[in-house]
Design a protein around this motif. Sequence first.
Motif, short mmCIF file in Angstrom:
data_model
loop_
_atom_site.label_atom_id
_atom_site.label_comp_id
_atom_site.label_asym_id
_atom_site.label_seq_id
_atom_site.Cartn_x
_atom_site.Cartn_y
_atom_site.Cartn_z
N ALA A 281 -5.76 2.78 -15.71
CA ALA A 281 -6.79 1.90 -16.27
C ALA A 281 -6.86 1.98 -17.79
O ALA A 281 -7.35 1.06 -18.44
CB ALA A 281 -8.15 2.25 -15.66
N HIS A 282 -6.35 3.06 -18.37
CA HIS A 282 -6.39 3.24 -19.82
C HIS A 282 -5.11 2.79 -20.52
O HIS A 282 -4.96 2.98 -21.73
CB HIS A 282 -6.71 4.69 -20.18
CG HIS A 282 -8.16 5.02 -19.97
ND1 HIS A 282 -8.62 5.53 -18.79
CD2 HIS A 282 -9.23 4.87 -20.78
CE1 HIS A 282 -9.93 5.70 -18.87
NE2 HIS A 282 -10.32 5.31 -20.07
N ILE A 283 -4.18 2.20 -19.79
CA ILE A 283 -2.98 1.65 -20.43
C ILE A 283 -3.42 0.47 -21.30
O ILE A 283 -4.13 -0.42 -20.84
CB ILE A 283 -1.94 1.22 -19.37
CG1 ILE A 283 -1.42 2.46 -18.63
CG2 ILE A 283 -0.79 0.46 -20.02
CD1 ILE A 283 -0.48 2.15 -17.49
N LYS A 284 -3.00 0.48 -22.57
CA LYS A 284 -3.50 -0.50 -23.54
C LYS A 284 -3.03 -1.92 -23.27
O LYS A 284 -3.82 -2.86 -23.34
CB LYS A 284 -3.08 -0.09 -24.96
CG LYS A 284 -3.80 1.13 -25.45
CD LYS A 284 -3.35 1.54 -26.82
CE LYS A 284 -4.03 2.84 -27.21
NZ LYS A 284 -3.52 3.37 -28.45
N GLU A 285 -1.77 -2.11 -22.99
CA GLU A 285 -1.21 -3.45 -22.79
C GLU A 285 -1.64 -3.99 -21.43
O GLU A 285 -1.36 -3.40 -20.39
CB GLU A 285 0.33 -3.36 -22.87
CG GLU A 285 1.04 -4.67 -22.80
CD GLU A 285 0.79 -5.53 -24.01
OE1 GLU A 285 0.66 -6.76 -23.83
OE2 GLU A 285 0.71 -5.01 -25.13
N PRO A 286 -2.33 -5.15 -21.41
CA PRO A 286 -2.86 -5.68 -20.14
C PRO A 286 -1.79 -5.92 -19.07
O PRO A 286 -2.02 -5.61 -17.89
CB PRO A 286 -3.52 -7.00 -20.55
CG PRO A 286 -3.80 -6.86 -22.00
CD PRO A 286 -2.75 -5.96 -22.56
N ALA A 287 -0.63 -6.45 -19.46
CA ALA A 287 0.41 -6.73 -18.45
C ALA A 287 0.92 -5.42 -17.83
O ALA A 287 1.11 -5.35 -16.61
CB ALA A 287 1.56 -7.51 -19.08
N SER A 288 1.14 -4.41 -18.65
CA SER A 288 1.60 -3.11 -18.14
C SER A 288 0.52 -2.45 -17.28
O SER A 288 0.82 -1.84 -16.26
CB SER A 288 1.99 -2.19 -19.29
OG SER A 288 3.08 -2.72 -19.99
N ARG A 289 -0.73 -2.56 -17.72
CA ARG A 289 -1.83 -2.00 -16.94
C ARG A 289 -1.89 -2.66 -15.57
O ARG A 289 -2.02 -1.99 -14.55
CB ARG A 289 -3.16 -2.18 -17.70
CG ARG A 289 -4.34 -1.56 -16.99
CD ARG A 289 -5.62 -1.59 -17.81
NE ARG A 289 -5.96 -2.91 -18.31
CZ ARG A 289 -5.95 -3.29 -19.60
NH1 ARG A 289 -5.64 -2.42 -20.54
NH2 ARG A 289 -6.28 -4.51 -19.94
N ALA A 290 -1.77 -4.00 -15.54
CA ALA A 290 -1.80 -4.73 -14.26
C ALA A 290 -0.63 -4.32 -13.38
O ALA A 290 -0.80 -4.14 -12.18
CB ALA A 290 -1.79 -6.23 -14.53
N ARG A 291 0.56 -4.16 -13.98
CA ARG A 291 1.74 -3.76 -13.22
C ARG A 291 1.54 -2.38 -12.61
O ARG A 291 1.85 -2.14 -11.43
CB ARG A 291 2.97 -3.77 -14.12
CG ARG A 291 4.28 -3.55 -13.41
CD ARG A 291 5.48 -3.89 -14.30
NE ARG A 291 5.62 -3.00 -15.42
CZ ARG A 291 6.34 -1.89 -15.43
NH1 ARG A 291 7.00 -1.53 -14.34
NH2 ARG A 291 6.45 -1.15 -16.51
N ALA A 292 0.97 -1.46 -13.40
CA ALA A 292 0.73 -0.10 -12.89
C ALA A 292 -0.29 -0.10 -11.76
O ALA A 292 -0.07 0.51 -10.71
CB ALA A 292 0.25 0.81 -14.04
N LEU A 293 -1.40 -0.80 -11.95
CA LEU A 293 -2.44 -0.83 -10.93
C LEU A 293 -1.94 -1.51 -9.66
O LEU A 293 -2.25 -1.08 -8.55
CB LEU A 293 -3.69 -1.51 -11.46
CG LEU A 293 -4.43 -0.70 -12.55
CD1 LEU A 293 -5.50 -1.56 -13.22
CD2 LEU A 293 -5.03 0.56 -11.94
N THR A 294 -1.15 -2.57 -9.82
CA THR A 294 -0.58 -3.25 -8.66
C THR A 294 0.40 -2.33 -7.92
O THR A 294 0.42 -2.27 -6.69
CB THR A 294 0.14 -4.55 -9.09
OG1 THR A 294 -0.81 -5.37 -9.77
CG2 THR A 294 0.71 -5.29 -7.91
N GLY A 295 1.20 -1.59 -8.69
CA GLY A 295 2.16 -0.65 -8.09
C GLY A 295 1.49 0.50 -7.37
O GLY A 295 2.02 1.05 -6.41
N LEU A 296 0.30 0.87 -7.82
CA LEU A 296 -0.44 1.96 -7.20
C LEU A 296 -1.31 1.51 -6.03
O LEU A 296 -1.73 2.33 -5.23
CB LEU A 296 -1.31 2.66 -8.25
CG LEU A 296 -0.57 3.39 -9.36
CD1 LEU A 296 -1.53 3.80 -10.48
CD2 LEU A 296 0.17 4.59 -8.80
N ALA A 297 -1.57 0.22 -5.96
CA ALA A 297 -2.49 -0.29 -4.94
C ALA A 297 -2.14 0.10 -3.50
O ALA A 297 -3.02 0.51 -2.76
CB ALA A 297 -2.61 -1.82 -5.07
N PRO A 298 -0.89 0.03 -3.10
CA PRO A 298 -0.60 0.41 -1.69
C PRO A 298 -0.95 1.85 -1.41
O PRO A 298 -1.30 2.24 -0.34
CB PRO A 298 0.91 0.20 -1.55
CG PRO A 298 1.25 -0.80 -2.60
CD PRO A 298 0.30 -0.52 -3.75
#
Length: 192
Positions: A175-192
Amino acid sequence: MDERTGGLLAMAALAEHLSMQTRMESLEQARALPDPKDRVRVILRLAGTLPGETRRRAIHDVYQAAEQITDPEDQVRALAELLPLLRAAAENELPSGIVAETLDLASAIHSPEARLRSLTAIAPHVPSAVRVALLLAVLDTVALLNQSDTQAGALIALAPFLVGEVHHRTLTVAAHIKEPASRARALTGLAP
C-alpha cells in the motif's frame, strides 16, 4: 565462460543420459575447474544424477566451492541452489548451520536490490520455522527501495511463500508503493 567450462556444463545438463563412468569423469574435471563459481555450477548439475556417497561428496564439493566465492551475492546464489540438494540428501531436513550462514550472508549484502534478490532466492528453500523471519527481512528491504516496479515485482514473487502473520505487513508495504500502477499490480498480485 571458457570452452572447457561450457563443455562441462553441457555434459552436466545431459548427465542423466550419460553413463555413470562419463558422469564420474565429468565430476573429476569439474573439481579441477579454477573458478569456484564454475565448479559450483557444473557440480550442482551433476550431483542430482549421482548415487549415494558420490552424491554426498559432490554436495560437499559444492559447499566448499561456494565458500571460496568472494562476491556475497554469487555466494548466496550458490548456497541457495545447494539447499534443495541438501534437503533431499538429509531426508527433508536442512542443516540449520548452512541455512543460518546463507541467511546471514544474504542479509549482509549492502545493495538493497542485491540483498532482495538473494533473500528472495532463499525463501522457497528455508524451513517454515525460519521463513517468517526471512519474509520480514525481505519486506524490510522492499520497503527501503525507491523503485516502485522492483517493489511490486518482489512482493508478487513472494506471494506463494507468505504465511499468516506476514500477510498484514506485506499489504502495508504494498500500500505504500509510490507509483499507482505498481501499487495496483502488487495489490492485485497479492489478492489471491
